[in-house]
Design a protein around this motif. Structure first.
Motif, PDB file in Angstrom:
ATOM      1  N   UNK A  33     -24.264  28.086  27.889  1.00 45.37           N
ATOM      2  CA  UNK A  33     -24.353  29.506  27.534  1.00 45.37           C
ATOM      3  C   UNK A  33     -24.519  30.369  28.785  1.00 45.37           C
ATOM      4  N   UNK A  34     -25.363  29.928  29.725  1.00 47.87           N
ATOM      5  CA  UNK A  34     -25.541  30.684  30.968  1.00 47.87           C
ATOM      6  C   UNK A  34     -24.230  30.770  31.748  1.00 47.87           C
ATOM      7  N   UNK A  35     -23.521  29.635  31.851  1.00 48.10           N
ATOM      8  CA  UNK A  35     -22.236  29.632  32.549  1.00 48.10           C
ATOM      9  C   UNK A  35     -21.269  30.626  31.901  1.00 48.10           C
ATOM     10  N   UNK A  36     -21.247  30.617  30.581  1.00 46.39           N
ATOM     11  CA  UNK A  36     -20.341  31.505  29.865  1.00 46.39           C
ATOM     12  C   UNK A  36     -20.696  32.969  30.131  1.00 46.39           C
ATOM     13  N   UNK A  37     -21.968  33.289  30.038  1.00 46.29           N
ATOM     14  CA  UNK A  37     -22.396  34.676  30.255  1.00 46.29           C
ATOM     15  C   UNK A  37     -22.037  35.145  31.665  1.00 46.29           C
ATOM     16  N   UNK A  38     -22.311  34.291  32.658  1.00 49.12           N
ATOM     17  CA  UNK A  38     -22.063  34.683  34.049  1.00 49.12           C
ATOM     18  C   UNK A  38     -20.564  34.817  34.313  1.00 49.12           C
ATOM     19  N   UNK A  39     -19.771  33.914  33.740  1.00 53.34           N
ATOM     20  CA  UNK A  39     -18.324  33.992  33.935  1.00 53.34           C
ATOM     21  C   UNK A  39     -17.757  35.259  33.309  1.00 53.34           C
ATOM     22  N   UNK A  40     -18.218  35.598  32.122  1.00 52.40           N
ATOM     23  CA  UNK A  40     -17.731  36.803  31.460  1.00 52.40           C
ATOM     24  C   UNK A  40     -18.171  38.051  32.217  1.00 52.40           C
ATOM     25  N   UNK A  41     -19.401  38.030  32.743  1.00 50.79           N
ATOM     26  CA  UNK A  41     -19.881  39.161  33.520  1.00 50.79           C
ATOM     27  C   UNK A  41     -19.036  39.371  34.773  1.00 50.79           C
ATOM     28  N   UNK A  42     -18.565  38.255  35.358  1.00 51.01           N
ATOM     29  CA  UNK A  42     -17.761  38.339  36.566  1.00 51.01           C
ATOM     30  C   UNK A  42     -16.309  38.689  36.270  1.00 51.01           C
ATOM     31  N   UNK A  43     -15.931  38.737  34.989  1.00 48.49           N
ATOM     32  CA  UNK A  43     -14.587  39.166  34.637  1.00 48.49           C
ATOM     33  C   UNK A  43     -13.583  38.052  34.444  1.00 48.49           C
ATOM     34  N   UNK A  44     -14.023  36.787  34.401  1.00 46.77           N
ATOM     35  CA  UNK A  44     -13.104  35.681  34.162  1.00 46.77           C
ATOM     36  C   UNK A  44     -12.656  35.668  32.686  1.00 46.77           C
ATOM     37  N   UNK A  45     -11.454  35.146  32.463  1.00 47.50           N
ATOM     38  CA  UNK A  45     -10.980  34.920  31.107  1.00 47.50           C
ATOM     39  C   UNK A  45     -11.188  33.448  30.771  1.00 47.50           C
ATOM     40  N   UNK A  46     -12.016  33.174  29.788  1.00 45.93           N
ATOM     41  CA  UNK A  46     -12.367  31.801  29.445  1.00 45.93           C
ATOM     42  C   UNK A  46     -11.258  31.159  28.617  1.00 45.93           C
ATOM     43  N   UNK A  47     -10.886  29.932  29.010  1.00 50.94           N
ATOM     44  CA  UNK A  47      -9.857  29.217  28.255  1.00 50.94           C
ATOM     45  C   UNK A  47     -10.425  28.009  27.520  1.00 50.94           C
ATOM     46  N   UNK A  48     -11.505  27.413  28.027  1.00 55.47           N
ATOM     47  CA  UNK A  48     -12.217  26.344  27.323  1.00 55.47           C
ATOM     48  C   UNK A  48     -13.705  26.465  27.586  1.00 55.47           C
ATOM     49  N   UNK A  49     -14.484  26.248  26.580  1.00 51.94           N
ATOM     50  CA  UNK A  49     -15.933  26.132  26.712  1.00 51.94           C
ATOM     51  C   UNK A  49     -16.364  25.009  25.778  1.00 51.94           C
ATOM     52  N   UNK A  50     -16.896  23.940  26.326  1.00 51.41           N
ATOM     53  CA  UNK A  50     -17.288  22.828  25.478  1.00 51.41           C
ATOM     54  C   UNK A  50     -18.027  21.757  26.246  1.00 51.41           C
ATOM     55  N   UNK A  51     -18.267  20.638  25.584  1.00 52.82           N
ATOM     56  CA  UNK A  51     -18.993  19.538  26.186  1.00 52.82           C
ATOM     57  C   UNK A  51     -18.099  18.662  27.046  1.00 52.82           C
ATOM     58  N   UNK A  52     -18.731  17.705  27.731  1.00 54.05           N
ATOM     59  CA  UNK A  52     -17.991  16.801  28.594  1.00 54.05           C
ATOM     60  C   UNK A  52     -17.032  15.910  27.803  1.00 54.05           C
ATOM     61  N   UNK A  53     -17.259  15.784  26.508  1.00 54.95           N
ATOM     62  CA  UNK A  53     -16.366  14.954  25.702  1.00 54.95           C
ATOM     63  C   UNK A  53     -14.933  15.464  25.738  1.00 54.95           C
ATOM     64  N   UNK A  54     -14.741  16.768  26.019  1.00 57.58           N
ATOM     65  CA  UNK A  54     -13.386  17.311  26.131  1.00 57.58           C
ATOM     66  C   UNK A  54     -12.652  16.715  27.325  1.00 57.58           C
ATOM     67  N   UNK A  55     -13.403  16.410  28.396  1.00 57.77           N
ATOM     68  CA  UNK A  55     -12.801  15.786  29.565  1.00 57.77           C
ATOM     69  C   UNK A  55     -12.529  14.308  29.335  1.00 57.77           C
ATOM     70  N   UNK A  56     -13.303  13.706  28.443  1.00 55.95           N
ATOM     71  CA  UNK A  56     -13.189  12.267  28.221  1.00 55.95           C
ATOM     72  C   UNK A  56     -12.082  11.918  27.246  1.00 55.95           C
ATOM     73  N   UNK A  57     -11.606  12.904  26.479  1.00 57.02           N
ATOM     74  CA  UNK A  57     -10.533  12.634  25.525  1.00 57.02           C
ATOM     75  C   UNK A  57      -9.255  12.266  26.263  1.00 57.02           C
ATOM     76  N   UNK A  58      -8.419  11.517  25.615  1.00 54.52           N
ATOM     77  CA  UNK A  58      -7.193  11.044  26.245  1.00 54.52           C
ATOM     78  C   UNK A  58      -6.184  12.144  26.522  1.00 54.52           C
ATOM     79  N   UNK A  59      -6.120  13.172  25.675  1.00 49.37           N
ATOM     80  CA  UNK A  59      -5.122  14.216  25.838  1.00 49.37           C
ATOM     81  C   UNK A  59      -5.502  15.151  26.984  1.00 49.37           C
TER      82      UNK A  59
END
Length: 331
Positions: A33-59
């Motif tokens: 949540x902190x990462x998301x808030x700071x990224x949005x405050x800095x003006x980034x456009x978020x494309x993924x927000x989730x757990x490490x399991x997203x990196x571990x998936x095969x796709x």
């Protein structure tokens, strides 16, 4: 450390004006949540927000131009995912910001060897914000007003001091006729050759350093005594008065080279006498300056060590030879 303050007059964008995209992978909900808030405050456009399991998936995922990962603990699957992410970032130009713990630092450092990530160790929110600021500072079209003045001056001081150290070591070599490459040491430790720029106008080292005498490395026990003496100052004075991470790391790596010992990134962070994240910034700067080299563990590709470059080793050897010669005049 005080919370860094950012102010922006435009959304975060690259030199072409395209908004910067960011992916966040973190299992800890509060950190995510902190990462998301700071990224949005800095003006980034978020494309993924989730757990490490997203990196571990095969796709494979379509990653943002900036990727923030929080992995305070790691296992084999996580390290494999980080290694894949490192390669993808290196090929795509994405910038990685990876936070971890002291316990996992060596493993994480060992598998991130391609993309030049920013590594943060047990960071607070301010350190993550500063890491985002470093990314934004590289986007030339972004009208970033400023980091906090203290943070801006700290980053400038780091860069300037490392440049000065590199120039001094080069001058030592030039005054004494230069130094050839230590091929025996290179074979033992897998040490890379220093950058050509550090050999001056003469070009490659071999072009003007053939048969040049090399000063021997100082006695390792002497260097260790100097290190212990420097550490003793913190018993009697505020340690921050003497913070000199570049020199402390140079001393530690000099002793290790004389002992033919390998130094892990965690050990070098401890030797620096500053917080691990700060030490990692110094290590990155010293490596870019050609003073440190990353040495892969040939028996375990998941591990890596830090060593002096041949240029830095020769500069340290000649420094100790110079002060040994001058010592009688000081008595």
């Amino acid at each position: 450390m005080a919370q860094a303050n950012f102010a922006y007059s435009l959304p975060a964008s690259d030199p072409a004006g395209v908004p910067l995209t960011l992916s966040i992978f973190a299992d800890r909900a509060d950190v995510r949540l902190e990462m998301r808030d700071d990224a949005e405050m800095a003006g980034f456009r978020l494309v993924q927000v989730g757990g490490l399991d997203l990196l571990l998936d095969g796709e494979a995922l379509g990653l943002g131009g900036v990727v923030m990962v929080d992995c305070p603990t790691v296992d084999a699957a996580t390290l494999a995912a980080l290694a894949r992410l490192d390669l993808r970032a290196a090929h795509s130009g994405a910038q990685l910001i990876v936070s971890t713990s002291v316990a996992a630092l060596d493993d994480v450092f060992g598998c991130l060897d391609q993309s030049g990530p920013q590594l943060l160790v047990d960071p607070g929110r301010a350190e993550r914000v500063i890491a985002l600021g470093r990314v934004l500072g590289q986007a030339s079209s972004l009208r970033l007003r400023e980091l906090s003045e203290d943070d801006r001056l700290t980053l400038l001081r780091l860069t300037e001091q490392v440049g000065q150290i590199a120039q001094r070591l080069e001058r030592i070599g030039l005054r004494s006729g230069g130094a050839g490459l230590d091929h025996d040491a290179q074979d033992r430790f897998g040490v890379e050759s220093p950058r050509p720029a550090f050999f001056g106008a003469g070009g490659a080292a071999g072009d003007r350093l053939v048969n040049a005498p090399r000063a021997p490395l100082p006695d390792a026990q002497l260097v260790r005594r100097i290190i212990r003496a420097r550490q003793q100052r913190a018993r009697f004075f505020d340690g921050e008065l003497f913070a000199d991470p570049a020199w402390d790391m140079l001393l530690d790596l000099t002793a290790a080279r004389a002992e033919r010992a390998r130094v892990s990134v965690t050990s070098l962070c401890i030797a620096s006498g500053v917080p691990p994240t700060t030490a990692l910034r110094w290590i990155g700067q010293m490596t870019e300056a050609g003073l440190f080299v990353r040495v892969e563990d040939r028996s375990d590709r998941r591990r890596a060590f830090i060593a002096l470059s041949d240029t830095a080793a020769d500069g340290m050897a000649r420094y100790f030879a110079a002060i040994d010669t001058a010592a009688p005049a000081l008595v």
